[in-house]
Scaffold this motif. Structure first.
Motif, mmCIF file in Angstrom:
data_model
loop_
_atom_site.group_PDB
_atom_site.id
_atom_site.type_symbol
_atom_site.label_atom_id
_atom_site.label_comp_id
_atom_site.label_asym_id
_atom_site.label_seq_id
_atom_site.Cartn_x
_atom_site.Cartn_y
_atom_site.Cartn_z
ATOM 1 N N HIS A 125 0.798 -1.219 0.000
ATOM 2 C CA HIS A 125 0.000 0.000 0.000
ATOM 3 C C HIS A 125 0.837 1.278 0.000
ATOM 4 C CE1 HIS A 125 -3.359 -2.664 0.557
ATOM 5 N NE2 HIS A 125 -2.865 -3.124 1.691
ATOM 6 N N ASP A 126 2.157 1.145 0.133
ATOM 7 C CA ASP A 126 3.024 2.330 0.092
ATOM 8 C C ASP A 126 3.205 2.860 -1.325
ATOM 9 O OD1 ASP A 126 3.366 2.233 2.811
ATOM 10 O OD2 ASP A 126 5.279 1.170 2.723
ATOM 11 N N TYR A 127 2.799 2.061 -2.314
ATOM 12 C CA TYR A 127 2.979 2.460 -3.712
ATOM 13 C C TYR A 127 1.711 3.108 -4.253
ATOM 14 C CZ TYR A 127 7.362 -0.137 -3.957
ATOM 15 O OH TYR A 127 8.642 -0.581 -3.751
ATOM 16 N N TYR A 157 -7.402 -5.452 -9.006
ATOM 17 C CA TYR A 157 -6.548 -5.941 -7.916
ATOM 18 C C TYR A 157 -6.198 -4.857 -6.906
ATOM 19 C CZ TYR A 157 -6.126 -9.851 -11.105
ATOM 20 O OH TYR A 157 -6.415 -10.903 -11.937
ATOM 21 N N ILE A 158 -6.027 -3.630 -7.353
ATOM 22 C CA ILE A 158 -5.752 -2.509 -6.444
ATOM 23 C C ILE A 158 -7.104 -1.924 -6.060
ATOM 24 C CG2 ILE A 158 -4.442 -0.386 -6.081
ATOM 25 C CD1 ILE A 158 -2.691 -2.807 -6.780
ATOM 26 N N THR A 159 -7.753 -2.549 -5.087
ATOM 27 C CA THR A 159 -9.167 -2.291 -4.827
ATOM 28 C C THR A 159 -9.419 -0.926 -4.185
ATOM 29 O OG1 THR A 159 -8.976 -3.521 -2.743
ATOM 30 C CG2 THR A 159 -9.740 -4.738 -4.686
ATOM 31 N N GLY A 160 -8.367 -0.252 -3.708
ATOM 32 C CA GLY A 160 -8.537 1.100 -3.189
ATOM 33 C C GLY A 160 -8.863 2.102 -4.277
ATOM 34 N N ASP A 170 -5.817 14.230 -6.486
ATOM 35 C CA ASP A 170 -5.337 13.994 -5.128
ATOM 36 C C ASP A 170 -6.227 13.011 -4.377
ATOM 37 O OD1 ASP A 170 -3.219 15.812 -5.393
ATOM 38 O OD2 ASP A 170 -4.525 17.509 -4.902
ATOM 39 N N ASN A 171 -7.270 12.535 -5.031
ATOM 40 C CA ASN A 171 -8.201 11.588 -4.419
ATOM 41 C C ASN A 171 -7.628 10.178 -4.527
ATOM 42 O OD1 ASN A 171 -10.331 9.887 -3.727
ATOM 43 N ND2 ASN A 171 -11.871 11.186 -4.699
ATOM 44 N N GLU A 172 -7.337 9.560 -3.403
ATOM 45 C CA GLU A 172 -6.711 8.238 -3.400
ATOM 46 C C GLU A 172 -7.603 7.161 -4.021
ATOM 47 O OE1 GLU A 172 -3.654 7.103 -2.658
ATOM 48 O OE2 GLU A 172 -3.107 9.218 -2.557
ATOM 49 N N ALA A 173 -8.893 7.416 -4.110
ATOM 50 C CA ALA A 173 -9.805 6.443 -4.706
ATOM 51 C C ALA A 173 -9.847 6.541 -6.229
ATOM 52 C CB ALA A 173 -11.213 6.616 -4.137
ATOM 53 N N TYR A 196 8.061 6.374 -1.701
ATOM 54 C CA TYR A 196 9.136 7.282 -1.301
ATOM 55 C C TYR A 196 10.497 6.603 -1.397
ATOM 56 C CZ TYR A 196 9.463 4.908 3.220
ATOM 57 O OH TYR A 196 9.633 3.959 4.212
ATOM 58 N N ILE A 197 10.507 5.286 -1.589
ATOM 59 C CA ILE A 197 11.765 4.529 -1.692
ATOM 60 C C ILE A 197 12.175 4.334 -3.147
ATOM 61 C CG2 ILE A 197 12.858 2.274 -1.285
ATOM 62 C CD1 ILE A 197 11.165 2.071 1.252
ATOM 63 N N ASP A 198 11.199 3.968 -4.006
ATOM 64 C CA ASP A 198 11.550 3.652 -5.398
ATOM 65 C C ASP A 198 10.318 3.710 -6.288
ATOM 66 O OD1 ASP A 198 10.192 1.343 -4.657
ATOM 67 O OD2 ASP A 198 11.953 0.057 -4.650
ATOM 68 N N ASP A 199 10.553 3.542 -7.578
ATOM 69 C CA ASP A 199 9.493 3.465 -8.585
ATOM 70 C C ASP A 199 9.607 2.150 -9.339
ATOM 71 O OD1 ASP A 199 8.762 6.053 -7.899
ATOM 72 O OD2 ASP A 199 9.776 6.960 -9.630
ATOM 73 N N ILE A 200 8.461 1.622 -9.745
ATOM 74 C CA ILE A 200 8.403 0.453 -10.630
ATOM 75 C C ILE A 200 7.557 0.851 -11.829
ATOM 76 C CG2 ILE A 200 7.689 -1.951 -10.884
ATOM 77 C CD1 ILE A 200 7.917 -2.173 -7.800
#
Length: 238
Positions: A125-127, A157-160, A170-173, A196-200
């Motif tokens: 969920h950090d991505y 799959y990314i149900t959020g 800016d809406n996370e949904a 904040y660590i990396d990108d894929i």
């Protein structure tokens, strides 16, 4: 196989070149200059119609071909809110229909990769996931049908993410799809997962229309002498 080209722009010309190379016969070419020739009688001369027009004409074009008893391969995008209606229409007529947002073999492999990556990412969920697509300036719809397919795969799959939007958000949904129109780009699609660590990132870039055209001919060959509703998954054996 006898093919009718419904839509004779750049894509129609590319499809014709490949179809003729493979020994097929083009029996009808419909462009903006001869729309009066688009009749059931003329369409009925074909075994399969390949339809690449616009969101505003695709539905009626498909119905005309189905009414003529001709199988239809459709690559027009931007009309999919009416897809259930068309599927019902084809089934009621015992016809044959195959729709794809993109016929390229490479893009369909990319679809599979996108789904697999989304499955892997759903617990991380950090991505934050975004999509970007670039096409030529003559592309009439935005986002592209390919981008919408990719977005729907991600949201499975990314149900959020509850819906896609065609702007920054800016809406996370909301799943962002950013569309650019730059000539002469045939098509680039990118899915990016950022933390904040990396990108894929995974990216598909088309170099020309040949991949789309050859896939459309492949789909027509698959649909020949069949009844029912199909997708590129059946064509490619996924």
């Amino acid at each position: 196989m006898k093919i009718a080209l419904v839509g004779y722009g750049k894509m129609g010309h590319a499809i014709e070149e490949i179809a003729v190379e493979k020994g097929h016969e083009i029996v009808l070419r419909i462009g903006i200059e001869n729309l009066e020739a688009f009749t059931k009688e003329n369409i009925a001369k074909a075994d399969v119609a390949i339809e690449f027009t616009s969101p505003h004409s695709a539905v009626e074009n498909i119905k005309t071909c189905v009414d003529a008893g001709v199988a239809v391969v459709c690559g027009s995008t931007g009309w999919l809110q009416q897809l259930p209606e068309i599927e019902h229409y084809v089934s009621a007529a015992n016809g044959a229909f195959l729709y794809a947002s993109n016929f390229s073999v490479g893009v369909n492999l990319f679809f599979e990769l996108n789904s697999f990556l989304a499955q892997l990412m759903r617990k991380h969920h950090d991505y934050h996931v975004t999509l970007e697509e670039i096409h030529h300036t003559q592309k009439k719809d935005a986002p592209s049908g390919t981008a919408i397919t990719l977005a729907e795969q991600v949201m499975r799959y990314i149900t959020g993410k509850k819906q896609w939007v065609n702007h920054t958000s800016d809406n996370e949904a909301e799943l962002e799809i950013i569309s650019e129109r730059i000539d002469p780009a045939p098509g680039t699609h990118k899915i990016k997962y950022s933390s904040y660590i990396d990108d894929i990132e995974i990216i598909h870039t088309a170099h020309n229309r040949k991949g789309f055209a050859s896939g459309a001919v492949m789909a027509a060959e698959f649909l020949y002498n069949k009844k029912g509703i199909f997708s590129m998954k059946e064509v490619l054996g996924f």
